[in-house]
Design a protein around this motif. Structure first.
Motif, PDB file in Angstrom:
ATOM      1  N   PHE A   1     -60.008 -59.494 -17.875  1.00  0.00           N
ATOM      2  CA  PHE A   1     -60.022 -59.820 -16.448  1.00  0.00           C
ATOM      3  C   PHE A   1     -58.893 -59.065 -15.748  1.00  0.00           C
ATOM      4  CE2 PHE A   1     -62.002 -63.470 -18.465  1.00  0.00           C
ATOM      5  CZ  PHE A   1     -63.072 -63.746 -17.627  1.00  0.00           C
ATOM      6  N   ALA A   2     -59.199 -58.498 -14.600  1.00  0.00           N
ATOM      7  CA  ALA A   2     -58.196 -57.805 -13.792  1.00  0.00           C
ATOM      8  C   ALA A   2     -58.368 -58.231 -12.349  1.00  0.00           C
ATOM      9  CB  ALA A   2     -58.338 -56.289 -13.922  1.00  0.00           C
ATOM     10  N   SER A   3     -57.259 -58.316 -11.623  1.00  0.00           N
ATOM     11  CA  SER A   3     -57.341 -58.682 -10.216  1.00  0.00           C
ATOM     12  C   SER A   3     -58.016 -57.563  -9.428  1.00  0.00           C
ATOM     13  CB  SER A   3     -55.945 -58.952  -9.648  1.00  0.00           C
ATOM     14  OG  SER A   3     -55.197 -57.744  -9.592  1.00  0.00           O
ATOM     15  N   ALA A   4     -58.618 -57.937  -8.301  1.00  0.00           N
ATOM     16  CA  ALA A   4     -59.280 -56.937  -7.467  1.00  0.00           C
ATOM     17  C   ALA A   4     -58.282 -55.906  -6.958  1.00  0.00           C
ATOM     18  CB  ALA A   4     -59.992 -57.617  -6.301  1.00  0.00           C
ATOM     19  N   SER A   5     -57.054 -56.346  -6.652  1.00  0.00           N
ATOM     20  CA  SER A   5     -56.045 -55.405  -6.152  1.00  0.00           C
ATOM     21  C   SER A   5     -55.684 -54.374  -7.216  1.00  0.00           C
ATOM     22  CB  SER A   5     -54.791 -56.155  -5.686  1.00  0.00           C
ATOM     23  OG  SER A   5     -54.231 -56.905  -6.746  1.00  0.00           O
TER      24      SER A   5
ATOM     25  N   HIS B   1     -66.018 -58.045  -9.948  1.00  0.00           N
ATOM     26  CA  HIS B   1     -65.442 -57.875 -11.283  1.00  0.00           C
ATOM     27  C   HIS B   1     -65.809 -59.055 -12.186  1.00  0.00           C
ATOM     28  CE1 HIS B   1     -62.437 -60.788 -10.014  1.00  0.00           C
ATOM     29  NE2 HIS B   1     -61.973 -59.994  -9.073  1.00  0.00           N
ATOM     30  N   ASN B   2     -65.251 -59.049 -13.397  1.00  0.00           N
ATOM     31  CA  ASN B   2     -65.608 -60.069 -14.384  1.00  0.00           C
ATOM     32  C   ASN B   2     -65.264 -61.481 -13.932  1.00  0.00           C
ATOM     33  OD1 ASN B   2     -66.700 -58.231 -16.198  1.00  0.00           O
ATOM     34  ND2 ASN B   2     -64.776 -57.916 -17.297  1.00  0.00           N
ATOM     35  N   GLY B   3     -64.211 -61.628 -13.136  1.00  0.00           N
ATOM     36  CA  GLY B   3     -63.868 -62.947 -12.610  1.00  0.00           C
ATOM     37  C   GLY B   3     -64.945 -63.489 -11.690  1.00  0.00           C
TER      38      GLY B   3
ATOM     39  N   PRO C   1     -60.190 -45.466 -14.983  1.00  0.00           N
ATOM     40  CA  PRO C   1     -61.455 -46.188 -15.152  1.00  0.00           C
ATOM     41  C   PRO C   1     -61.287 -47.688 -14.894  1.00  0.00           C
ATOM     42  CG  PRO C   1     -60.519 -45.628 -17.289  1.00  0.00           C
ATOM     43  CD  PRO C   1     -59.671 -44.930 -16.269  1.00  0.00           C
ATOM     44  N   ILE C   2     -62.297 -48.289 -14.287  1.00  0.00           N
ATOM     45  CA  ILE C   2     -62.262 -49.731 -14.049  1.00  0.00           C
ATOM     46  C   ILE C   2     -63.445 -50.442 -14.691  1.00  0.00           C
ATOM     47  CG2 ILE C   2     -61.004 -49.465 -11.882  1.00  0.00           C
ATOM     48  CD1 ILE C   2     -63.641 -50.086 -10.409  1.00  0.00           C
ATOM     49  N   ALA C   3     -64.367 -49.671 -15.282  1.00  0.00           N
ATOM     50  CA  ALA C   3     -65.582 -50.248 -15.858  1.00  0.00           C
ATOM     51  C   ALA C   3     -65.304 -51.359 -16.872  1.00  0.00           C
ATOM     52  CB  ALA C   3     -66.437 -49.153 -16.492  1.00  0.00           C
ATOM     53  N   PRO C   4     -64.237 -51.282 -17.697  1.00  0.00           N
ATOM     54  CA  PRO C   4     -64.001 -52.364 -18.665  1.00  0.00           C
ATOM     55  C   PRO C   4     -63.790 -53.733 -18.030  1.00  0.00           C
ATOM     56  CG  PRO C   4     -62.736 -50.415 -19.251  1.00  0.00           C
ATOM     57  CD  PRO C   4     -63.295 -50.166 -17.888  1.00  0.00           C
ATOM     58  N   TYR C   5     -63.477 -53.785 -16.751  1.00  0.00           N
ATOM     59  CA  TYR C   5     -63.168 -55.048 -16.080  1.00  0.00           C
ATOM     60  C   TYR C   5     -64.288 -55.491 -15.133  1.00  0.00           C
ATOM     61  CZ  TYR C   5     -58.731 -53.342 -17.797  1.00  0.00           C
ATOM     62  OH  TYR C   5     -57.738 -52.837 -18.600  1.00  0.00           O
ATOM     63  N   LEU C   6     -65.399 -54.768 -15.165  1.00  0.00           N
ATOM     64  CA  LEU C   6     -66.561 -55.089 -14.343  1.00  0.00           C
ATOM     65  C   LEU C   6     -67.742 -55.415 -15.242  1.00  0.00           C
ATOM     66  CD1 LEU C   6     -64.767 -53.581 -12.227  1.00  0.00           C
ATOM     67  CD2 LEU C   6     -66.846 -52.482 -11.398  1.00  0.00           C
ATOM     68  N   PRO C   7     -68.642 -56.303 -14.808  1.00  0.00           N
ATOM     69  CA  PRO C   7     -69.895 -56.443 -15.551  1.00  0.00           C
ATOM     70  C   PRO C   7     -70.589 -55.083 -15.619  1.00  0.00           C
ATOM     71  CG  PRO C   7     -69.703 -58.130 -13.841  1.00  0.00           C
ATOM     72  CD  PRO C   7     -68.593 -57.158 -13.607  1.00  0.00           C
TER      73      PRO C   7
END
Length: 390
Positions: free
Chosen positions: A199-203, A14-16, A214-220
């Motif tokens: 940023f979002a935690s992996a959990s 993820h972005n982190g 959707p999780i794309a906004p928090y991933l490169p």
């Protein structure tokens, strides 16, 4: 060439994780090698995506070489997880920096806490607290508070700090010349149930994906495209299989599992005979001495056939999961410096370390049962190294 090592799970990337890689490069790293958990992760559950898909996402997003952390190290305590990762980086023989994220962000404070933790096995207060029934994390925090202060002990309550301290202790134990650096964690906290500033935690991301969100906004973007449509594991899908395995075990079988001590095997056996679900089993077994993560690891160790004796086996190889052009440069250098054989095919592992191979095959095959549709056995033989071209 300045090579930095990162120990990670990328579950998912993820972005982190991207931020950590960017900060590590700003600190002078030209090449990034990541030691990544295989099919199961430290918290005690199957990884969300396969190790090959996670490797590809990381390579698309800034990492250059991905090495596999064997399951007997990946699904274990922070100390063993950290030691395994650092030991593999040390074995490469060409890593200059170890980069890790932390809530603290100050290496000197983390090093001071790590130095205290290394001496705890000689500390009477720590030993007494463990014998009185305290969990390991609680006993450690109380002992450090008494030796130093509450601020130092408070560092141990944050998961990334805890892992960072494990890495620093591993460097000390190995007398490594790898220089540590820490990157301040930004955005959402570990296991936070809300995103923050992109940023979002992996959990949270795992929860969202399993809920169909959707999780794309928090991933490169590169990682999001790489993981889009890829199969994901749902532990609930194989809960009945897991519960059946627990029910067929004897107290002696439980006693042979990693991290089962002080008569816990009897409690595990009784719970297995009456539990109607894995969560029910964990509820029946839990005590203040054993964290939920430790109990989950015990459960999955039972399914994988892990044993206490596996923890005494040293790391025997460096398994390559993927690389890009810069990763190839790392491998060229490691070919001259590595203290362990670099392996690129599963039959090589079977020849070098048959017990490790058997555990990895079990882990990958069990992971394959948790996806839809279930995957056939033998993925470790079929999958090729992920090679990225630029």
């Amino acid at each position: 060439m300045t090579i930095a090592g990162i120990i990670a799970e990328y579950n998912p990337f993820h972005n982190g994780h991207l931020y950590q890689i960017e900060q590590t490069k700003r600190a002078g790293a030209t090449h990034i090698v990541a030691v990544m958990s295989s099919s199961f992760v430290q918290r005690g559950e199957p990884a969300l995506f396969s190790k090959w898909d996670r490797a590809a996402a990381a390579l698309e997003s800034g990492a250059d070489l991905i090495l596999e952390l064997p399951v007997s190290y990946a699904m274990s305590s922070a100390e063993r997880f950290g030691f395994g990762g650092v030991a593999l980086l040390e074995a490469l023989g060409c890593v200059d920096l170890l980069s890790f994220g932390s809530e603290c962000g100050e290496l000197a404070k983390l090093q001071a806490a790590a130095d205290l933790c290394l001496k705890l096995h000689q500390n009477a207060d720590f030993t007494f607290l463990l014998k009185s029934g305290c969990s390991y994390p609680s006993a450690r925090a109380q002992a450090v508070a008494k030796l130093a202060d509450r601020q130092t002990a408070a560092l141990l309550s944050s998961p990334n700090n805890t892992l960072g301290i494990a890495y620093l202790n591993a460097l000390t134990r190995l007398q490594s010349k790898i220089r540590p650096m820490t990157v301040l964690r930004v955005g959402a906290a570990h296991d936070a149930d809300q995103a923050s500033d992109g940023f979002a935690s992996a959990s949270l991301l795992r929860q969202k994906l399993r809920a169909g969100e959707p999780i794309a906004p928090y991933l490169p973007q590169s990682a999001a495209e790489c993981l889009s449509g890829k199969p994901t594991a749902d532990p609930n899908k194989i809960e009945a299989v897991l519960l059946w395995q627990l029910r067929r075990m004897t107290a002696a079988d439980f006693a042979a599992l990693p991290d089962v001590t002080e008569g816990l095997q009897n409690r595990l056996y009784r719970a297995a005979q009456s539990a109607q679900s894995v969560s029910d089993f964990l509820e029946k077994v839990k005590t203040k001495r054993y964290t939920h993560a430790r109990l989950r690891r015990i459960v999955w160790s039972a399914a994988l056939g892990l044993r206490q004796t596996d923890y005494s086996l040293p790391l025997p190889y460096l398994r390559i999961l993927g690389f890009n052009r810069r990763g190839r440069e790392i491998l060229a250098l490691a070919g001259k410096t590595a203290a362990l054989p670099l392996v690129s095919s599963f039959p090589e592992i079977e020849q070098i370390a048959p017990r490790f191979a058997a555990l990895e095959k079990a882990a990958t095959d069990l992971w394959g049962l948790a996806v839809t549709p279930p995957m056939p056995c033998g993925a470790d033989y079929i999958h090729k190294i992920v090679r990225m071209t630029e």
